[in-house]
Motif scaffolding. Sequence first.
Motif, PDB file in Angstrom:
ATOM      1  N   ASP A  91       0.834  -1.208   0.000  1.00 20.57           N
ATOM      2  CA  ASP A  91       0.000   0.000   0.000  1.00 20.57           C
ATOM      3  C   ASP A  91       0.866   1.255   0.000  1.00 20.57           C
ATOM      4  O   ASP A  91       0.563   2.237  -0.685  1.00 20.57           O
ATOM      5  CB  ASP A  91      -0.926  -0.025   1.212  1.00 20.57           C
ATOM      6  CG  ASP A  91      -1.823   1.199   1.285  1.00 20.57           C
ATOM      7  OD1 ASP A  91      -2.481   1.517   0.271  1.00 20.57           O
ATOM      8  OD2 ASP A  91      -1.866   1.853   2.344  1.00 20.57           O
ATOM      9  N   GLN A  92       1.948   1.225   0.768  1.00 18.86           N
ATOM     10  CA  GLN A  92       2.848   2.380   0.810  1.00 18.86           C
ATOM     11  C   GLN A  92       3.559   2.590  -0.526  1.00 18.86           C
ATOM     12  O   GLN A  92       3.866   3.721  -0.901  1.00 18.86           O
ATOM     13  CB  GLN A  92       3.874   2.199   1.936  1.00 18.86           C
ATOM     14  CG  GLN A  92       3.278   2.320   3.326  1.00 18.86           C
ATOM     15  CD  GLN A  92       4.225   1.887   4.421  1.00 18.86           C
ATOM     16  OE1 GLN A  92       5.388   1.537   4.173  1.00 18.86           O
ATOM     17  NE2 GLN A  92       3.750   1.898   5.669  1.00 18.86           N
ATOM     18  N   MET A  93       3.796   1.496  -1.251  1.00 19.10           N
ATOM     19  CA  MET A  93       4.463   1.603  -2.555  1.00 19.10           C
ATOM     20  C   MET A  93       3.513   2.037  -3.660  1.00 19.10           C
ATOM     21  O   MET A  93       3.877   2.855  -4.518  1.00 19.10           O
ATOM     22  CB  MET A  93       5.105   0.258  -2.928  1.00 19.10           C
ATOM     23  CG  MET A  93       6.315  -0.113  -2.119  1.00 19.10           C
ATOM     24  SD  MET A  93       7.151  -1.590  -2.777  1.00 19.10           S
ATOM     25  CE  MET A  93       5.985  -2.884  -2.358  1.00 19.10           C
ATOM     26  N   PHE A  94       2.274   1.475  -3.651  1.00 20.63           N
ATOM     27  CA  PHE A  94       1.399   1.627  -4.815  1.00 20.63           C
ATOM     28  C   PHE A  94      -0.028   2.089  -4.495  1.00 20.63           C
ATOM     29  O   PHE A  94      -0.823   2.273  -5.412  1.00 20.63           O
ATOM     30  CB  PHE A  94       1.305   0.293  -5.567  1.00 20.63           C
ATOM     31  CG  PHE A  94       2.621  -0.226  -6.053  1.00 20.63           C
ATOM     32  CD1 PHE A  94       3.340   0.460  -7.011  1.00 20.63           C
ATOM     33  CD2 PHE A  94       3.147  -1.402  -5.541  1.00 20.63           C
ATOM     34  CE1 PHE A  94       4.558  -0.022  -7.471  1.00 20.63           C
ATOM     35  CE2 PHE A  94       4.361  -1.904  -5.993  1.00 20.63           C
ATOM     36  CZ  PHE A  94       5.075  -1.199  -6.959  1.00 20.63           C
ATOM     37  N   GLY A  95      -0.351   2.253  -3.227  1.00 19.18           N
ATOM     38  CA  GLY A  95      -1.713   2.611  -2.845  1.00 19.18           C
ATOM     39  C   GLY A  95      -2.099   4.019  -3.257  1.00 19.18           C
ATOM     40  O   GLY A  95      -1.266   4.799  -3.734  1.00 19.18           O
ATOM     41  N   PRO A  96      -3.369   4.378  -3.073  1.00 17.38           N
ATOM     42  CA  PRO A  96      -3.864   5.685  -3.528  1.00 17.38           C
ATOM     43  C   PRO A  96      -3.178   6.866  -2.862  1.00 17.38           C
ATOM     44  O   PRO A  96      -3.150   7.963  -3.425  1.00 17.38           O
ATOM     45  CB  PRO A  96      -5.361   5.633  -3.184  1.00 17.38           C
ATOM     46  CG  PRO A  96      -5.510   4.524  -2.188  1.00 17.38           C
ATOM     47  CD  PRO A  96      -4.437   3.554  -2.485  1.00 17.38           C
ATOM     48  N   ASN A  97      -2.576   6.679  -1.673  1.00 18.35           N
ATOM     49  CA  ASN A  97      -1.900   7.777  -0.978  1.00 18.35           C
ATOM     50  C   ASN A  97      -0.384   7.690  -1.089  1.00 18.35           C
ATOM     51  O   ASN A  97       0.330   8.434  -0.407  1.00 18.35           O
ATOM     52  CB  ASN A  97      -2.314   7.783   0.507  1.00 18.35           C
ATOM     53  CG  ASN A  97      -3.804   7.997   0.678  1.00 18.35           C
ATOM     54  OD1 ASN A  97      -4.399   8.824  -0.002  1.00 18.35           O
ATOM     55  ND2 ASN A  97      -4.413   7.243   1.581  1.00 18.35           N
ATOM     56  N   ASN A 155     -14.507  -5.960   4.054  1.00 19.87           N
ATOM     57  CA  ASN A 155     -13.485  -6.368   5.027  1.00 19.87           C
ATOM     58  C   ASN A 155     -12.449  -7.318   4.439  1.00 19.87           C
ATOM     59  O   ASN A 155     -11.493  -7.684   5.135  1.00 19.87           O
ATOM     60  CB  ASN A 155     -14.153  -7.026   6.232  1.00 19.87           C
ATOM     61  CG  ASN A 155     -15.118  -6.090   6.928  1.00 19.87           C
ATOM     62  OD1 ASN A 155     -14.829  -4.909   7.096  1.00 19.87           O
ATOM     63  ND2 ASN A 155     -16.272  -6.602   7.321  1.00 19.87           N
ATOM     64  N   LEU A 156     -12.619  -7.742   3.189  1.00 16.60           N
ATOM     65  CA  LEU A 156     -11.696  -8.706   2.584  1.00 16.60           C
ATOM     66  C   LEU A 156     -11.305  -8.243   1.175  1.00 16.60           C
ATOM     67  O   LEU A 156     -11.413  -8.991   0.214  1.00 16.60           O
ATOM     68  CB  LEU A 156     -12.334 -10.102   2.517  1.00 16.60           C
ATOM     69  CG  LEU A 156     -12.667 -10.782   3.843  1.00 16.60           C
ATOM     70  CD1 LEU A 156     -13.441 -12.070   3.591  1.00 16.60           C
ATOM     71  CD2 LEU A 156     -11.405 -11.085   4.641  1.00 16.60           C
ATOM     72  N   LEU A 157     -10.854  -7.020   1.070  1.00 15.33           N
ATOM     73  CA  LEU A 157     -10.549  -6.484  -0.252  1.00 15.33           C
ATOM     74  C   LEU A 157      -9.269  -7.086  -0.812  1.00 15.33           C
ATOM     75  O   LEU A 157      -8.283  -7.271  -0.095  1.00 15.33           O
ATOM     76  CB  LEU A 157     -10.418  -4.959  -0.187  1.00 15.33           C
ATOM     77  CG  LEU A 157     -11.724  -4.188   0.037  1.00 15.33           C
ATOM     78  CD1 LEU A 157     -11.442  -2.698   0.040  1.00 15.33           C
ATOM     79  CD2 LEU A 157     -12.753  -4.524  -1.034  1.00 15.33           C
ATOM     80  N   PRO A 158      -9.257  -7.384  -2.125  1.00 19.02           N
ATOM     81  CA  PRO A 158      -8.069  -7.953  -2.756  1.00 19.02           C
ATOM     82  C   PRO A 158      -7.032  -6.884  -3.058  1.00 19.02           C
ATOM     83  O   PRO A 158      -7.310  -5.677  -3.025  1.00 19.02           O
ATOM     84  CB  PRO A 158      -8.632  -8.559  -4.047  1.00 19.02           C
ATOM     85  CG  PRO A 158      -9.796  -7.675  -4.384  1.00 19.02           C
ATOM     86  CD  PRO A 158     -10.390  -7.275  -3.062  1.00 19.02           C
ATOM     87  N   LEU A 159      -5.842  -7.328  -3.405  1.00 24.82           N
ATOM     88  CA  LEU A 159      -4.749  -6.421  -3.723  1.00 24.82           C
ATOM     89  C   LEU A 159      -5.124  -5.453  -4.836  1.00 24.82           C
ATOM     90  O   LEU A 159      -4.791  -4.261  -4.780  1.00 24.82           O
ATOM     91  CB  LEU A 159      -3.505  -7.240  -4.108  1.00 24.82           C
ATOM     92  CG  LEU A 159      -2.175  -6.515  -4.248  1.00 24.82           C
ATOM     93  CD1 LEU A 159      -1.024  -7.494  -4.060  1.00 24.82           C
ATOM     94  CD2 LEU A 159      -1.998  -5.793  -5.575  1.00 24.82           C
ATOM     95  N   ARG A 160      -5.849  -5.948  -5.843  1.00 27.69           N
ATOM     96  CA  ARG A 160      -6.167  -5.094  -6.986  1.00 27.69           C
ATOM     97  C   ARG A 160      -7.069  -3.923  -6.620  1.00 27.69           C
ATOM     98  O   ARG A 160      -7.211  -2.979  -7.401  1.00 27.69           O
ATOM     99  CB  ARG A 160      -6.804  -5.925  -8.102  1.00 27.69           C
ATOM    100  CG  ARG A 160      -8.112  -6.601  -7.755  1.00 27.69           C
ATOM    101  CD  ARG A 160      -8.549  -7.533  -8.885  1.00 27.69           C
ATOM    102  NE  ARG A 160      -9.758  -8.272  -8.562  1.00 27.69           N
ATOM    103  CZ  ARG A 160     -10.997  -7.831  -8.794  1.00 27.69           C
ATOM    104  NH1 ARG A 160     -11.172  -6.657  -9.376  1.00 27.69           N
ATOM    105  NH2 ARG A 160     -12.040  -8.569  -8.492  1.00 27.69           N
ATOM    106  N   ALA A 161      -7.646  -3.944  -5.410  1.00 28.16           N
ATOM    107  CA  ALA A 161      -8.492  -2.835  -4.971  1.00 28.16           C
ATOM    108  C   ALA A 161      -7.695  -1.558  -4.767  1.00 28.16           C
ATOM    109  O   ALA A 161      -8.278  -0.473  -4.653  1.00 28.16           O
ATOM    110  CB  ALA A 161      -9.217  -3.205  -3.678  1.00 28.16           C
ATOM    111  N   LEU A 162      -6.359  -1.651  -4.742  1.00 27.82           N
ATOM    112  CA  LEU A 162      -5.527  -0.458  -4.595  1.00 27.82           C
ATOM    113  C   LEU A 162      -5.585   0.429  -5.834  1.00 27.82           C
ATOM    114  O   LEU A 162      -5.276   1.621  -5.755  1.00 27.82           O
ATOM    115  CB  LEU A 162      -4.072  -0.855  -4.317  1.00 27.82           C
ATOM    116  CG  LEU A 162      -3.778  -1.561  -2.987  1.00 27.82           C
ATOM    117  CD1 LEU A 162      -2.305  -1.898  -2.902  1.00 27.82           C
ATOM    118  CD2 LEU A 162      -4.210  -0.708  -1.802  1.00 27.82           C
ATOM    119  N   GLY A 163      -5.945  -0.123  -6.981  1.00 25.74           N
ATOM    120  CA  GLY A 163      -5.964   0.652  -8.213  1.00 25.74           C
ATOM    121  C   GLY A 163      -7.269   1.399  -8.418  1.00 25.74           C
ATOM    122  O   GLY A 163      -8.303   1.042  -7.851  1.00 25.74           O
TER     123      GLY A 163
END
Length: 298
Positions: A91-97, A155-163
């Motif tokens: 998340d720190q590398m690729f997340g929305p923030n 509560n169970l979001l997948p990795l791709r939800a970061l995009g």
Amino acid sequence: MKSNSKLNRVLIVGGTHGNEFTGAYLIKKFQQFPELIRRESFKTLTLFANPRAFTEVRRYISRDLNHCFSRLDLQDTTLSCYEDLRAKEIDQMFGPNSENPIDFIFDVHSTTTNMGLTLIVDNDDLFSLQLAAYLSSVNSEVKIYSFGDLYPSPNLLPLRALGKSSLCVEVGAVPQGVLKADIFLKTEALVYAILDYLEKYNIGEIPSKQNTLTLYEYIEAVYFPRNEHGEIQAMIHPQLEFKDYQVLYPNYPMLLTLDGQTISYEGDSIVYPTFINEAAYYEKGIAMCLTQEHQITI
């Protein structure tokens, strides 16, 4: 993703589950030969998601990494198992923030079931639906799968939800911890087709739109019967084995008990089974997932 907004960063993910080698080795290949995924109008990044699980040839170490990306979990400092910490790093590398927020993510998975080339999309992601519709129109092997409103759970979001927009590539059949060249090559070609579409989208030369698609939408999971000790007491009926995406009629054989009794499908209407006999689902006791076929217009 908003209509007509340009893609700046695209992320290809593999190895989210450590024993799914197709995506993991594609990422290794792309990191060794980055020119294969380079496109002029956007930056293509790669992520080898769960290296420790890959080293141990396990789906995960402590917790399924693909269930660790809800905002609640990512901000919870008390969650400290390997996958929770890894999710926070990603998340720190690729997340929305992050400094590198991702416009489009596609996460490459493999399955032990006969799902062929499957794209898992979210019903409210118009961009991915249009992409999936195009890919299925140019490649008859591509199937489109959706969890509808039942998934992803908040509560169970997948990795791709970061995009901002995303899809999951699910390919099979391939055993866990094994590379199969035919599946690898088909998946690699699909990755290039996705990148080419994104490039054409960015430069305004998007292929003529395919406005309709066949969508297989999840209804429910079918569980193996168990005894009082929690041990499964049936297996997939041989008439249904490897029949993913094929019609299942009411009263047709579905499971075969250990004592030789047939358990038939008891629904009122036809369904299309998927993920039939998925090895990773045995820990949950899931025998298959049932879907309904929809023709939708985008």
